[in-house]
Design an enzyme around this catalytic site. Structure first.
Site, PDB file in Angstrom:
ATOM      1  N   ASP A   1       1.179  -0.946  -0.287  1.00 34.91           N
ATOM      2  CA  ASP A   1      -0.368  -0.133   0.245  1.00 34.91           C
ATOM      3  C   ASP A   1       1.037   1.191  -0.009  1.00 34.91           C
ATOM      4  O   ASP A   1       0.454   2.503   0.485  1.00 34.91           O
ATOM      5  CB  ASP A   1      -1.120   0.026   1.147  1.00 34.91           C
ATOM      6  CG  ASP A   1      -2.079  -1.162   1.254  1.00 34.91           C
ATOM      7  OD1 ASP A   1      -1.938  -2.023   0.424  1.00 34.91           O
ATOM      8  OD2 ASP A   1      -2.670  -1.225   1.847  1.00 34.91           O
TER       9      ASP A   1
ATOM     10  N   LYS B   1      -7.012  -4.579  -3.449  1.00 35.73           N
ATOM     11  CA  LYS B   1      -7.559  -5.073  -2.574  1.00 35.73           C
ATOM     12  C   LYS B   1      -8.769  -3.922  -1.581  1.00 35.73           C
ATOM     13  O   LYS B   1      -8.352  -2.940  -1.763  1.00 35.73           O
ATOM     14  CB  LYS B   1      -6.602  -5.854  -1.412  1.00 35.73           C
ATOM     15  CG  LYS B   1      -5.792  -4.591  -0.632  1.00 35.73           C
ATOM     16  CD  LYS B   1      -4.596  -5.008   0.693  1.00 35.73           C
ATOM     17  CE  LYS B   1      -4.173  -4.574   1.015  1.00 35.73           C
ATOM     18  NZ  LYS B   1      -4.683  -3.348   2.175  1.00 35.73           N
TER      19      LYS B   1
ATOM     20  N   CYS C   1      -1.445  -3.328   7.880  1.00 36.29           N
ATOM     21  CA  CYS C   1      -1.689  -3.280   6.700  1.00 36.29           C
ATOM     22  C   CYS C   1      -0.694  -3.909   6.155  1.00 36.29           C
ATOM     23  O   CYS C   1       0.066  -5.615   5.762  1.00 36.29           O
ATOM     24  CB  CYS C   1      -1.839  -2.413   5.206  1.00 36.29           C
ATOM     25  SG  CYS C   1      -3.801  -2.062   4.588  1.00 36.29           S
TER      26      CYS C   1
END
Length: 205
Positions: A23, A111, A153
């Site tokens: 990310d 995602k 994450c």
């Protein structure tokens, strides 16, 4: 044949190691909708590390929050632990990979289309392959995890990786938490799971 400084076992391990870029997107960097302090610096340092150490990885895979309608993950009154202001909105510039790292990945997964999806292992490529399947295609046996944010994450991706591979490492200088307190908690959880946490300069000692 390997020289005296590097064993054949070490060479084989490198040939089956993946680098997961979690990310690293403008939405999580300074100026973004859900900025992590030091996010742009993480992107810069990850890019430098990945280019310098490219030969040590069989594959580099990026993950992206790509939210279409993630339900209660988005909130008008977020608690910044489990609920958040809108971020990583699919199709927006903020949801694309950070310019510093956009040319690095061999594979990409997205995602969180309709859920929170903290772990990169919940992501799929544009052609529908799950992250676990991509790693299997490359005969991966070990993973290094970097990116944003360490407390969420990165942690969840590393934990899922540890459920599949014996060796999982998180480079502490190539990630940042949402807050110091959540970062300390995440570090304890990862340590308890047997995930090695070290600086990237010590990766190949």
């Amino acid at each position: 044949m390997p020289d005296n400084e590097e064993s054949l076992a070490a060479l084989m391990n490198k040939s089956h190691r993946a680098l997961l870029l979690v990310d690293i997107q403008p939405t999580f960097c300074e100026g973004g909708a859900l900025a992590v302090d030091g996010g742009n610096e993480v992107a810069r340092k990850v890019a430098e590390f990945a280019r310098t150490n490219r030969d040590n990885y069989a594959v580099i895979v990026s993950t992206q929050d790509w939210h279409i309608d993630p339900g209660s993950h988005f909130s008008e009154n977020p608690d910044f632990v489990d609920t958040w202001p809108p971020h990583g909105v699919a199709g927006t510039a903020e949801a694309e990979l950070h310019p510093r790292i956009e040319e690095l990945p061999d594979e990409r997964v997205k995602k969180g289309h309709y859920s929170a999806a903290y772990s990169g292992f919940e992501g799929v490529s544009d052609d529908g392959r799950a992250l676990a399947d991509i790693l299997a295609e490359h005969d991966i046996t070990a993973c290094d995890v970097v990116g944003l944010a360490q407390s969420h994450c990165v942690k969840d991706t590393a934990l899922d990786a540890k459920s599949k591979f014996d060796e999982v490492r998180v480079f502490t200088d190539l990630t940042r938490p949402v807050s110091p307190e959540l970062g300390e908690r995440a570090a304890l959880i990862m340590r308890g799971a047997g995930i090695e946490q070290l600086e990237s300069k010590d990766a190949w000692l």
